[in-house]
Design an enzyme around this catalytic site. Sequence first.
Site, PDB file in Angstrom:
ATOM      1  N   LYS A  22       0.741  -1.198  -0.025  1.00  0.00           N
ATOM      2  CA  LYS A  22       0.027   0.027  -0.035  1.00  0.00           C
ATOM      3  C   LYS A  22       0.668   1.225  -0.145  1.00  0.00           C
ATOM      4  CE  LYS A  22      -2.924   2.820   3.278  1.00  0.00           C
ATOM      5  NZ  LYS A  22      -1.888   3.459   3.585  1.00  0.00           N
ATOM      6  N   ASP A 121      -5.367   8.225   8.745  1.00  0.00           N
ATOM      7  CA  ASP A 121      -5.641   7.390  10.075  1.00  0.00           C
ATOM      8  C   ASP A 121      -5.546   8.669  11.055  1.00  0.00           C
ATOM      9  OD1 ASP A 121      -5.748   4.891   9.422  1.00  0.00           O
ATOM     10  OD2 ASP A 121      -3.732   4.748   9.209  1.00  0.00           O
TER      11      ASP A 121
END
Length: 436
Positions: A22, A121
């Site tokens: 990722k 996040d």
Amino acid sequence: MSTFKIEGGHRLKGSIQPQGAKNEALQILCAVLLTPELVTINNIPDIVDVNKLISLLKKLGVKVEKIKQGTYTFQADDVNLKYLESDEFKVDGRGLRGSIMIVGPMLARFGKGYIPKPGGDKIGRRRLDTHFEGLINLGAKFRYSKEEQFYGVEADRLKGVYMLLEEASVTGTANIVMAAVLAEGRTTIYNAACEPYLQQLCKMLNRMGAKISGVGSNLLVIDGVEKLGGTEHTMLPDMIEIGSWIGLAAMTKSELTITNVSWDDLGIIPNVFRKLGITVEKRGDDIHIPAHVDGYEIQSFIDGSILTISDAPWPGFTPDLLSIILVVATQARGSVLIHQKMFESRLFFVDKLIDMGAKIILCDPHRATVIGHDYKSTLKATTMTSPDIRAGVSLLIAALSAKGTSIIQNIEQIDRGYERIDERLRAIGAHIERVP
């Protein structure tokens, strides 16, 4: 909004192949903006964050074609610069932290790069100073709208310079490198990040015609070139997912083989799990984890003091795996101190583990002491919410080892970083169901 319904306590068996990385994908995809020629990228993970970035590139005018699962071609020969200052972009760019890395390539090639304050996040402050200070050093003019939380950099031509980064930011280094490859003259970056994914970016850029030396070290020297060409690139396997599967095997006393892991790019990750007493066997380019039917025992330091596992810039231990280490330690023999140095909110998910019966003392926002159960007391099923990608998978691992049926809400956070995780886990025997 979907949830995961997980029936824990079942042993898993078989092999699982890690997805493409990722964090590498977010860098590599932004690099396609540096050339008008065709770029082919293989092993792209089919996850929310990456798909959002591909959608963003399409809206920028990049021609994107899916060749097969995981393989795409990109051609940025007709980029729509007006989209960068549109209201639509201010919404789209805010939904993905990785969007920050379009700034360096856009600035280098088109003389302007804009970005709204990106999301991602909620793990504490993640400042962007390194990105913009580096671009300013290269000669860019910086502007910021506090009302719209919109950043911009502009320059007629970037010029190479020596710079010492205040922090070895991976995305910051990537942004500066992508800008410097088209700058006039030589750029020297000291205290550069040197993660394998950053190395992959540099190798790809060199194949495109860039002149970057020192790849793999924290001192990068970049001689600017006039233009870059097309190339083909293949992503590394995701080291965070590999670590997640190691932890899953240990926690569920399962025998698992993780295939095609690119051992040479894992650094100290296997040895950190070995310090928890987990057997990590190298079989060719695979990792084999035998069933730990008798549990696993945490090592002590040489002087007998309690083991401390902390994160650090590469080649130190990646912060993205500390959540996994913490969960795995809850069923070990012995105790360990987890020290999360780089983000101040990443350990707050331990309250969910404590609710499940784990013995954890949260010392402060950065440190937690885990006293292992040695399976004498299993974790209990519960209902919980995933706060971020890595904590979400840690809670998923806890649920798969727990007694009873657990519910995990806000699984969109997990989907941001893990490809079809429920399907892949069912293939090795997990009892997990995605519930709308």
